[in-house]
Design an enzyme around this catalytic site. Structure first.
Site, mmCIF file in Angstrom:
data_model
loop_
_atom_site.group_PDB
_atom_site.id
_atom_site.type_symbol
_atom_site.label_atom_id
_atom_site.label_comp_id
_atom_site.label_asym_id
_atom_site.label_seq_id
_atom_site.Cartn_x
_atom_site.Cartn_y
_atom_site.Cartn_z
ATOM 1 N N ARG A 18 -20.369 2.362 10.423
ATOM 2 C CA ARG A 18 -21.284 3.158 9.599
ATOM 3 C C ARG A 18 -21.444 2.589 8.196
ATOM 4 O O ARG A 18 -20.506 2.048 7.620
ATOM 5 C CB ARG A 18 -20.776 4.600 9.455
ATOM 6 C CG ARG A 18 -20.351 5.253 10.727
ATOM 7 C CD ARG A 18 -19.921 6.676 10.464
ATOM 8 N NE ARG A 18 -19.214 7.236 11.603
ATOM 9 C CZ ARG A 18 -18.925 8.511 11.756
ATOM 10 N NH1 ARG A 18 -19.279 9.380 10.839
ATOM 11 N NH2 ARG A 18 -18.281 8.929 12.814
ATOM 12 N N ALA A 67 -18.876 0.578 3.777
ATOM 13 C CA ALA A 67 -19.024 0.491 5.233
ATOM 14 C C ALA A 67 -17.666 0.656 5.877
ATOM 15 O O ALA A 67 -16.646 0.252 5.317
ATOM 16 C CB ALA A 67 -19.640 -0.848 5.639
ATOM 17 N N CYS A 68 -17.656 1.290 7.063
ATOM 18 C CA CYS A 68 -16.448 1.310 7.880
ATOM 19 C C CYS A 68 -16.760 0.538 9.155
ATOM 20 O O CYS A 68 -17.634 -0.329 9.152
ATOM 21 C CB CYS A 68 -15.982 2.732 8.162
ATOM 22 S SG CYS A 68 -17.108 3.702 9.172
ATOM 23 N N ALA A 69 -16.108 0.848 10.256
ATOM 24 C CA ALA A 69 -16.273 0.040 11.462
ATOM 25 C C ALA A 69 -17.697 0.067 11.985
ATOM 26 O O ALA A 69 -18.234 -0.955 12.418
ATOM 27 C CB ALA A 69 -15.312 0.536 12.548
#
Length: 587
Positions: free
Chosen positions: A428, A424-426
């Site tokens: 997504r 996961a990123c910020a």
């Protein structure tokens, strides 16, 4: 090319983990200033984070890239970073002119200070490289088997050792070639900074265009942590917090768009929604507009129209570039520790240059975005939220509202056996899956996803907003339990149903461990196996020796190859028992 793109996307996602610590650094640094709490201790605490960003990037990038985000990769990255920086510091040559008038202890201190200051200019790149190396080495060697007399150093314990050796290579490169590296960085800074308005415009446009692929984090890191030099501090973001009055050019242009433009786009979407649907979509649009205004997180808004109206998104990217030109022409210098939202604007107001100019520019952007979006949505009848009269309201929520959200997402993604990797990123979820066809895009959107991006075969990104990291953790928790996998593998739609049902049927049958070992190329080809979330992960010497047809003939779903020398056998809930049986045969 697809492999390169997928690798760059993983790097872009991994960069978000260390960047996530910047808000607390900026908050502490700001609160400690004389016009607020006036505490040198608090200010120093925030400054310590900025002073050690290279170390934070090393650990954060490594953990972000490592399989299962294992912390051992972070430890290995710290080892590589310390070896690289301290080793390079000894090798850096100090110009004779810098210490010509000094002798004794004063000369020694001056030499040490010069080397530390020079090396600090590239601490973030060294940290990123250390993280990339350690993350890759962890994925390659975390299950390595050494001879019995060295077995204590096998497995995960081997990773910091080999990372330290890699760090030594970095030390030689950065130490012996330091002058060329510094000259190259200076040339890059001069080229970009001297490009003036054109360079700022290109950066703003590329930042929005690349957000589709998630690669915008890479150019952000160049602008925020490398460009320029202010008393040995590099990067637009770091220079801003160090007090450089010229810093902020690569951040100021985001504020009119994120605080005013995109919230206005949400208002336009609300006013163009069908009268009977406005109440239903009003809460969603108000929530994502407020998120953009307060925090600068814009992806949930952008993915509501990025695929519906690519031309409109292109205009949005151009307007972002224009915002950078306008703010630069007005000599406005704003900065942030996380993103261009009101929170950062308020906290850093006293550090900014001409910050009140944001209000008239923001008002102009609010009007521009509102009327432009309203015109285009109505003129081309775009199906933005609330404009589809045939939409079945009963399907707007998950089939089982009482179930935890992770259950619904896992089922929509094709079940546990379909997930090869999950990060996961910020905003997504970033996934590699065994079969694209098993992913139910419609179900994901009904669960609340703003969009789904497929940058490569069997690779996808699900835009879920700021809850991405928490949701990824919830899904990983389900993947770790065989019972949870069985409970959540029920079909969520036609695409997902068939594979999940078939997997469940096959999982009920015992699998011939000896036959599987033979299909994987035999004992000589398989180095180690382990069970991971409904699949058997095998480290092999030669992936070409794997007989996929023989694996499927045993009743298993198939084989995925996420990395060289690694094969995932999609087994379903019986993975742990099967891995134990194969491991027994390897002894």
């Amino acid at each position: 090319m697809k492999t390169l793109l997928a690798s760059l996307q993983r790097i872009g996602g991994a960069l978000m983990l260390p960047i996530a610590v910047l808000p607390i650094a900026g908050l502490l640094l700001r609160l400690g200033q004389p016009d607020l709490i006036d505490s040198a201790s608090i200010a120093a605490a925030g400054g310590a984070i900025f002073d050690n960003l290279g170390l934070l990037f090393a650990a954060g990038v490594a953990v972000g890239l490592a399989r299962e985000n294992h912390g051992a990769a972070g430890l290995a990255a710290v080892v590589a970073y310390l070896v690289a920086t301290q080793g390079a510091q000894v090798l850096i040559d100090v110009p004779a002119a810098a210490v010509a008038d000094l002798t004794g202890r004063a000369r020694d201190l001056s030499v040490a200070a010069y080397k530390a200051r020079e090396l600090a200019k590239l601490s973030v790149p060294v940290g990123i490289l250390s993280g990339l190396i350690a993350g890759g080495l962890y994925n390659r060697f975390c299950n390595i088997a050494l001879p019995s007399y060295l077995s204590f150093f096998g497995g995960r314990r081997f990773v910091p050792i080999v990372s330290g050796l890699a760090g030594l290579c970095l030390a030689l490169v950065f130490g012996m070639e330091w002058q060329r590296l510094e000259d190259g960085m200076d040339a890059l800074s001069r080229a970009v900074l001297h490009a003036g308005a054109l360079g700022l415009f290109a950066y703003g446009v590329l930042n929005r265009v690349l957000i589709v692929t998630g690669l915008h984090h890479i150019i952000n890191n160049i602008a925020w942590f490398l460009l320029g030099d202010y008393h040995g501090v590099t990067g637009d973001l770091k220079r801003f917090f160090a007090g450089d009055p010229n810093a902020g050019a690569f951040m100021s242009g985001f504020f009119p768009v994120m605080m005013f433009g995109l919230p206005a786009a949400c208002l336009a979407m609300y006013h163009t929604a069908l009268p009977g649907r406005r109440r239903a979509v009003g809460g969603l649009l108000a929530s994502i507009a407020l998120t953009s205004f307060l925090t600068g997180v814009t992806e949930p808004i952008e993915f509501t129209f990025i695929f519906l109206a690519p031309v409109l998104y292109a205009v949005h990217a151009l307007l972002t570039g224009v915002a950078f030109i306008v703010m630069n022409a007005l000599h406005v210098r704003l900065g942030f520790s996380f993103s261009a939202g009101f929170i950062d604007y308020f906290l850093n107001f006293s550090r900014a240059t001409r910050p009140l100019w944001l209000l008239p520019v923001g008002a102009l952007y609010f009007a521009l975005y509102y009327f432009l979006f309203r015109l285009v949505i109505v003129r081309f009848d775009l199906r933005t939220p609330g404009r589809d009269p045939l939409e079945d309201r009963a399907q707007a929520a998950p089939a089982d509202p009482a179930a935890p959200r992770a259950h619904g997402y896992l089922a929509a993604l094709g079940g546990a056996g379909n997930i090869v990797s999950l990060d996961a990123c910020a905003t997504r979820l970033r996934l590699s899956v065994a079969a694209d066809a098993a992913v139910d895009t419609g179900a994901l959107k009904r669960l609340g996803a703003a969009g789904v991006v497929r940058p490569a075969v069997n690779t996808l990104q699900v835009v879920v907003g700021p809850v991405a990291d928490q949701l990824a953790g919830e899904i990983r928790a389900l993947l770790r339990g065989a019972a949870a996998v069985a409970a959540t593998s029920a079909p969520s739609g036609p695409a997902a149903g068939a594979p999940c049902a078939a997997a469940a049927a096959r999982a009920a049958q015992p699998v011939d461990a000896a036959g599987l070992l033979a299909a994987l190329g035999g004992r000589g080809n398989v180095r180690a196996v382990e069970a991971v979330a409904g699949r058997l992960r095998a480290n092999v010497n030669d992936a070409a020796l794997i007989d996929v047809a023989a694996v499927r003939a045993l009743g298993l779903r198939g084989v995925a190859r996420p990395a060289p020398g690694v094969a995932h056998v999609l087994t379903g809930p019986g993975a742990a028992e099967l891995a134990a049986a194969v491991e027994h045969l390897l002894k």
